[in-house]
Design an enzyme around this catalytic site. Structure first.
Site, short mmCIF file in Angstrom:
data_model
loop_
_atom_site.label_atom_id
_atom_site.label_comp_id
_atom_site.label_asym_id
_atom_site.label_seq_id
_atom_site.Cartn_x
_atom_site.Cartn_y
_atom_site.Cartn_z
N CYS A 75 0.77 -1.03 -0.05
CA CYS A 75 -0.01 0.01 -0.03
C CYS A 75 1.06 1.28 0.02
O CYS A 75 1.78 1.32 0.85
CB CYS A 75 -0.74 -0.02 1.29
N CYS A 184 -1.07 4.08 -6.36
CA CYS A 184 -2.01 3.27 -5.54
C CYS A 184 -2.16 2.06 -5.91
O CYS A 184 -2.44 1.60 -7.09
CB CYS A 184 -3.32 4.04 -5.42
N1 DGL Z 1 -4.01 0.69 -2.04
C1 DGL Z 1 -3.88 1.65 -1.10
C2 DGL Z 1 -2.50 2.33 -1.89
O1 DGL Z 1 -1.86 1.84 -2.31
C3 DGL Z 1 -5.04 2.24 -1.05
C4 DGL Z 1 -5.19 3.42 -0.16
C5 DGL Z 1 -6.31 3.91 0.40
O2 DGL Z 1 -6.99 2.98 1.26
O3 DGL Z 1 -7.25 4.98 0.44
O4 DGL Z 1 -2.61 3.67 -1.31
#
Ligand code: DGL
Length: 272
Positions: A75, A184
């Site tokens: 993430c 993301c």
């Molecule tokens: N997959 C997460 C990232 O790479 C999502 C972030 C979120 O929960 O807003 O930032």
């Protein structure tokens, strides 16, 4: 348990980190994996640094208690807010997505790059700092894509206005960008639609960069250099997915799409 056969732990605010897991599975099919998605608390991108540190510390602790040999932060938002603190706090190797994505970006993008990310990641300016460390003259355009991650977590295809929303973000990409960085881990899950809207907007980016592959390579390199690769190839590897979601059917449906035919066990946990 022999340390080599201990699992690799991957975590994310939801199922975006599955993009990293998929690359790890391709690269190291003999490894055992535990994935943790905090789907109940998604999106992290709109939360404060303090909240993200608290939630991600709980996930890291959970995975350490499950005997993981290494943790992978799947993430960008957790990496931007908490990775340094998690590395200090826990005595386990931790690999994150942002330094790997930046290394890839610096290899490929020369003059002009656009970045799509969550509110937190954009405001942290971590990508700006890291990319400019190696190439101070590069032009970087950051686009906050607040709505994408929650929509991807809630069945992207079911939103009738999905192309309109995607279009509003993509039209802000600098037309001279040679690369687009999807900062993301959820965004590659809608890669086909992103490519379609790029084309419609005549954004001729030569390359789309995203962190999953370079991160998986970096995990493999670390395990190899430290003699931690799983050498027990007789037993079939195992994938367990833990989620804080309270909607079992929805969680299963999303995982079946994101993981294709990969077999997994699904467990529901409460981190409160
Ligand atoms: N997959 C997460 C990232 O790479 C999502 C972030 C979120 O929960 O807003 O930032």
């Amino acid at each position: 348990m022999n340390i080599n056969s201990k699992p690799i732990g991957i975590f994310d605010s939801g199922f975006g980190g599955i993009t990293v897991l998929r690359e790890l599975l391709k690269l190291m099919p003999n490894e055992n994996y535990i994935y943790f998605g905090d789907n109940k608390n998604i999106p992290y991108g709109d939360k404060s640094k303090k909240e993200i540190i608290e939630l991600s510390s709980k996930m890291a602790e959970f995975l350490i208690n499950k005997n993981c040999k290494i943790l992978v932060i799947g993430c960008n938002t957790i990496t931007a807010s908490a990775s340094e603190i998690l590395k200090e706090k826990f005595d386990i190797p931790i690999i994150e997505v942002i330094s790997n994505a930046c290394a890839e970006a610096n290899k490929i993008a020369k003059d002009n790059i656009s970045i799509m990310a969550t509110d937190f990641t954009v405001k942290s300016k971590i990508y700006l700092r890291k990319i400019k460390e190696k190439n101070k003259d590069i032009k970087i355009t950051q686009i906050v894509c607040k709505k994408l991650c929650p929509m991807i977590e809630n069945d992207w295809q079911s939103f009738e206005d999905r192309f309109e929303i995607l279009n509003n973000y993509i039209k802000r990409i600098d037309s001279n960008s040679d690369c687009l960085l999807l900062a993301c881990t959820h965004y590659p899950l809608i890669m086909n639609d992103i490519k379609k809207v790029l084309k419609e907007n005549k954004k001729n980016v030569k390359k789309i960069i995203e962190p999953s592959r370079p991160t998986a390579f970096s995990v493999k390199k670390y395990l190899k250099e430290n003699n931690l690769l799983n050498n027990n190839i007789i037993k079939k590897n195992k994938l367990i997915i833990y989620t804080t979601s309270n909607d079992k059917i929805k969680a299963k449906n999303l995982l079946n799409i994101f993981l294709n035919n990969e077999k997994y066990e699904l467990e529901f946990v409460n981190l409160d």
